[in-house]
Design a protein around this motif. Structure first.
Motif, mmCIF file in Angstrom:
data_model
loop_
_atom_site.group_PDB
_atom_site.id
_atom_site.type_symbol
_atom_site.label_atom_id
_atom_site.label_comp_id
_atom_site.label_asym_id
_atom_site.label_seq_id
_atom_site.Cartn_x
_atom_site.Cartn_y
_atom_site.Cartn_z
ATOM 1 N N LEU A 17 0.826 -1.211 0.000
ATOM 2 C CA LEU A 17 0.000 0.000 0.000
ATOM 3 C C LEU A 17 0.860 1.262 0.000
ATOM 4 C CD1 LEU A 17 -2.777 -1.030 2.542
ATOM 5 C CD2 LEU A 17 -2.980 -0.826 0.053
ATOM 6 N N ALA A 18 1.919 1.261 0.805
ATOM 7 C CA ALA A 18 2.801 2.429 0.857
ATOM 8 C C ALA A 18 3.546 2.608 -0.465
ATOM 9 C CB ALA A 18 3.786 2.289 2.016
ATOM 10 N N ARG A 19 3.995 1.522 -1.078
ATOM 11 C CA ARG A 19 4.689 1.609 -2.376
ATOM 12 C C ARG A 19 3.733 2.090 -3.472
ATOM 13 N NH1 ARG A 19 9.638 1.808 -1.131
ATOM 14 N NH2 ARG A 19 10.407 0.115 0.112
ATOM 15 N N GLU A 20 2.484 1.637 -3.408
ATOM 16 C CA GLU A 20 1.491 2.089 -4.388
ATOM 17 C C GLU A 20 1.273 3.600 -4.265
ATOM 18 O OE1 GLU A 20 -3.284 1.641 -5.303
ATOM 19 O OE2 GLU A 20 -2.372 0.499 -3.672
ATOM 20 N N ARG A 21 1.170 4.059 -3.051
ATOM 21 C CA ARG A 21 0.968 5.492 -2.828
ATOM 22 C C ARG A 21 2.162 6.304 -3.317
ATOM 23 N NH1 ARG A 21 -0.115 8.574 2.214
ATOM 24 N NH2 ARG A 21 -0.683 10.602 1.408
ATOM 25 N N ARG A 22 3.372 5.795 -3.074
ATOM 26 C CA ARG A 22 4.576 6.497 -3.537
ATOM 27 C C ARG A 22 4.625 6.532 -5.055
ATOM 28 N NH1 ARG A 22 10.927 5.575 -3.172
ATOM 29 N NH2 ARG A 22 11.503 7.775 -3.254
ATOM 30 N N ALA A 47 6.925 6.639 7.539
ATOM 31 C CA ALA A 47 5.675 7.184 8.084
ATOM 32 C C ALA A 47 4.472 6.589 7.368
ATOM 33 C CB ALA A 47 5.668 8.706 7.966
ATOM 34 N N ALA A 48 4.567 6.423 6.043
ATOM 35 C CA ALA A 48 3.462 5.841 5.284
ATOM 36 C C ALA A 48 3.220 4.394 5.692
ATOM 37 C CB ALA A 48 3.745 5.926 3.791
ATOM 38 N N LEU A 49 4.295 3.650 5.905
ATOM 39 C CA LEU A 49 4.168 2.257 6.327
ATOM 40 C C LEU A 49 3.549 2.188 7.724
ATOM 41 C CD1 LEU A 49 4.721 -0.656 5.563
ATOM 42 C CD2 LEU A 49 7.007 -0.412 6.526
#
Length: 131
Positions: A17-22, A47-49
């Motif tokens: 999810l964090a990688r997708e957002r990045r 922080a996103a994770l």
């Protein structure tokens, strides 16, 4: 003894999810490379994770039963990037080569997280089927 799927999958679904957002943020930077005044952004991955693990999203309450429910992602982990190049006069801080490299690296890390997740699912499947 019960099996917790969330514990079995570990941190990998949250990392995806964090990688997708990045990836979304980096793609936005590339798309706005020629937009005057656009400031390059990036994601504080830690922080996103952490937010993904804690499920810290914002849900808007409905004032009427026929309204749609809306969930917004927290924006606290998004940061502006310090530019590597001097201002070209239009205020844009996007360096396309840097953005492409970061996007490619993020894509490879996404694939690695996906491979780890697939491995975990395969292991759980083997444990459940007794193979």
């Amino acid at each position: 003894m019960s099996i917790s799927i969330e514990k079995g999958l570990g941190i990998h679904p949250h990392a995806l999810l964090a990688r997708e957002r990045r990836a979304e943020i980096l793609a936005s930077n590339i798309a706005n490379a020629d937009t005057p005044g656009y400031k390059a952004r990036d994601l504080d991955f830690r922080a996103a994770l952490q937010n993904a693990q804690n499920r810290q999203d914002f849900t808007l309450e409905r004032s009427h039963s026929q309204h749609y429910s809306v969930t917004l992602r927290g924006q606290g982990d998004e940061k502006f990037r310090v530019p590597n190049q001097p201002d070209t006069g239009d205020g844009n801080t996007v360096d396309v080569q840097v953005e492409r490299n970061l996007y490619l690296r993020n894509a490879m890390e996404y694939q690695a997280s996906l491979a780890f997740l697939n491995s975990r699912i395969s292991g759980m499947n083997k444990a459940l089927t007794g193979r």
